[in-house]
Write a protein that holds these residues in place. Structure first.
Motif, PDB file in Angstrom:
ATOM      1  N   ALA A  34      95.207  16.020 -10.375  1.00  0.00           N
ATOM      2  CA  ALA A  34      95.852  17.306 -10.669  1.00  0.00           C
ATOM      3  C   ALA A  34      96.110  17.450 -12.165  1.00  0.00           C
ATOM      4  O   ALA A  34      95.935  18.531 -12.747  1.00  0.00           O
ATOM      5  CB  ALA A  34      97.163  17.412  -9.888  1.00  0.00           C
ATOM      6  N   LEU A  58      92.737  18.243 -13.968  1.00  0.00           N
ATOM      7  CA  LEU A  58      92.310  19.619 -13.738  1.00  0.00           C
ATOM      8  C   LEU A  58      93.143  20.592 -14.575  1.00  0.00           C
ATOM      9  O   LEU A  58      92.626  21.559 -15.129  1.00  0.00           O
ATOM     10  CB  LEU A  58      92.414  19.961 -12.250  1.00  0.00           C
ATOM     11  N   GLU A  59      94.438  20.312 -14.663  1.00  0.00           N
ATOM     12  CA  GLU A  59      95.303  21.167 -15.480  1.00  0.00           C
ATOM     13  C   GLU A  59      94.912  21.081 -16.955  1.00  0.00           C
ATOM     14  O   GLU A  59      94.919  22.089 -17.671  1.00  0.00           O
ATOM     15  CB  GLU A  59      96.759  20.751 -15.292  1.00  0.00           C
ATOM     16  N   GLY A  67      92.080  23.388 -17.653  1.00  0.00           N
ATOM     17  CA  GLY A  67      92.269  24.783 -17.267  1.00  0.00           C
ATOM     18  C   GLY A  67      91.704  25.166 -15.919  1.00  0.00           C
ATOM     19  O   GLY A  67      91.327  26.325 -15.705  1.00  0.00           O
ATOM     20  N   LEU A  68      91.626  24.215 -14.984  1.00  0.00           N
ATOM     21  CA  LEU A  68      91.120  24.506 -13.647  1.00  0.00           C
ATOM     22  C   LEU A  68      92.243  24.449 -12.625  1.00  0.00           C
ATOM     23  O   LEU A  68      93.164  23.637 -12.736  1.00  0.00           O
ATOM     24  CB  LEU A  68      90.016  23.519 -13.247  1.00  0.00           C
ATOM     25  N   ASP A  69      92.144  25.295 -11.613  1.00  0.00           N
ATOM     26  CA  ASP A  69      93.130  25.329 -10.540  1.00  0.00           C
ATOM     27  C   ASP A  69      92.992  24.097  -9.661  1.00  0.00           C
ATOM     28  O   ASP A  69      91.895  23.574  -9.451  1.00  0.00           O
ATOM     29  CB  ASP A  69      92.928  26.599  -9.710  1.00  0.00           C
ATOM     30  N   ALA A  70      94.101  23.628  -9.104  1.00  0.00           N
ATOM     31  CA  ALA A  70      94.082  22.450  -8.241  1.00  0.00           C
ATOM     32  C   ALA A  70      93.185  22.650  -7.023  1.00  0.00           C
ATOM     33  O   ALA A  70      92.671  21.686  -6.451  1.00  0.00           O
ATOM     34  CB  ALA A  70      95.501  22.104  -7.797  1.00  0.00           C
ATOM     35  N   GLY A  71      92.967  23.913  -6.637  1.00  0.00           N
ATOM     36  CA  GLY A  71      92.115  24.200  -5.498  1.00  0.00           C
ATOM     37  C   GLY A  71      90.664  23.822  -5.705  1.00  0.00           C
ATOM     38  O   GLY A  71      89.889  23.718  -4.745  1.00  0.00           O
ATOM     39  N   CYS A  72      90.276  23.606  -6.958  1.00  0.00           N
ATOM     40  CA  CYS A  72      88.889  23.211  -7.259  1.00  0.00           C
ATOM     41  C   CYS A  72      88.596  21.791  -6.793  1.00  0.00           C
ATOM     42  O   CYS A  72      87.418  21.412  -6.691  1.00  0.00           O
ATOM     43  CB  CYS A  72      88.627  23.302  -8.759  1.00  0.00           C
ATOM     44  N   GLN A  80      82.810  26.075 -15.087  1.00  0.00           N
ATOM     45  CA  GLN A  80      83.705  25.196 -14.339  1.00  0.00           C
ATOM     46  C   GLN A  80      83.124  23.789 -14.230  1.00  0.00           C
ATOM     47  O   GLN A  80      83.851  22.798 -14.344  1.00  0.00           O
ATOM     48  CB  GLN A  80      83.943  25.772 -12.940  1.00  0.00           C
ATOM     49  N   ARG A 135      83.739  21.964 -17.394  1.00  0.00           N
ATOM     50  CA  ARG A 135      85.160  21.577 -17.504  1.00  0.00           C
ATOM     51  C   ARG A 135      85.454  20.336 -16.646  1.00  0.00           C
ATOM     52  O   ARG A 135      86.228  19.465 -17.046  1.00  0.00           O
ATOM     53  CB  ARG A 135      86.065  22.738 -17.109  1.00  0.00           C
TER      54      ARG A 135
END
Length: 236
Positions: free
Chosen positions: A27, A30-31, A34-39, A51, A54
């Motif tokens: 987590a 991902l943060e 700049g990616l959402d945890a849902g990825c 994405q 990233r």
């Protein structure tokens, strides 16, 4: 592999993590990019090109690197995504304190993220220059030729005095030319300028040299050269 599996593999490369610690680290990574945890549960085919890049950056950062090697990291991205990724890399570098070796043919991208630019030809660094000195501070004919290849507003017409296009193909790096490796294709070398035979017999390269050239351009004339007239390489 899902994003979670890929990041977990990297995060556990040098540090033993339990399940809770692994999820927390994923987590966090991902943060960072700049990616959402849902990825985390997605497969590569379910992500956009930006994405995926990233995630690749997050995977590299998972080992807390002292040096990040970014090799053509923006080559497959469109302009807006490329700009966003470069901004993220620069911000992460400042925040996390790692050094970055940024490798690219995109001179605009190189200038945006670099402090010092090293130009290579046939496996040798032929010139190093501060990024904020581009293009005015460049002196090597190969660097100048690269800069002159950048599209301009001249509508395809080459301005008088601008270096001629490179001739022929790049030589085999395993069997480079004698003397200066660039001399067979150099727009101001012995094939174009009489009296410069030294280029064909004496190698100008030195590990500590900023410009590996027997006849570098005068310092500070890059602005005139880039899209207009230039003086001869020896300043005459």
């Amino acid at each position: 592999m899902t994003v979670r599996q890929s990041l977990a593999e990297a995060a556990g490369a040098f540090t033993r993590l339990d399940r809770r610690g692994r999820e927390r680290r994923i987590a966090q990574l991902l943060e960072l990019v700049g990616l959402d945890a849902g990825c985390a549960g997605r497969l590569p085919g379910q992500l956009s090109g930006g994405q995926r890049q990233r995630v690749a950056v997050a995977r590299a950062l998972a080992v807390d690197p002292a040096v990040l090697v970014a090799d053509e990291i923006t080559s497959a991205l469109d302009g807006s995504v490329r700009a966003s990724l470069l901004g993220m890399l620069r911000d992460l570098q400042r925040r996390m304190g790692f050094a970055m070796l940024f490798i690219s043919h995109d001179l605009a991208a190189v200038r945006r993220v670099s402090d010092t630019v090293a130009v290579m030809y046939l496996g040798r660094i032929v010139e190093t220059v501060p990024a904020d000195a581009l293009p005015d501070g460049t002196r090597h004919p190969y660097t100048r030729t690269l800069l002159s290849a950048v599209p301009s507003l001249h509508g395809g017409r080459r301005p008088a005095g601008e270096p001629l296009p490179l001739s022929g193909e790049a030589p085999d790096p395993a069997s480079p030319p004698t003397g200066c490796r660039f001399h067979p294709r150099c727009p101001v070398g012995p094939s174009r300028r009489p009296g410069r035979d030294v280029c064909a017999v004496q190698d100008p390269w030195h590990e500590a040299a900023r410009v590996a050239c027997h006849f570098p351009y005068p310092a500070g004339d890059g602005a005139d050269h880039a899209y207009g007239a230039r003086p001869d390489a020896d300043g005459t």
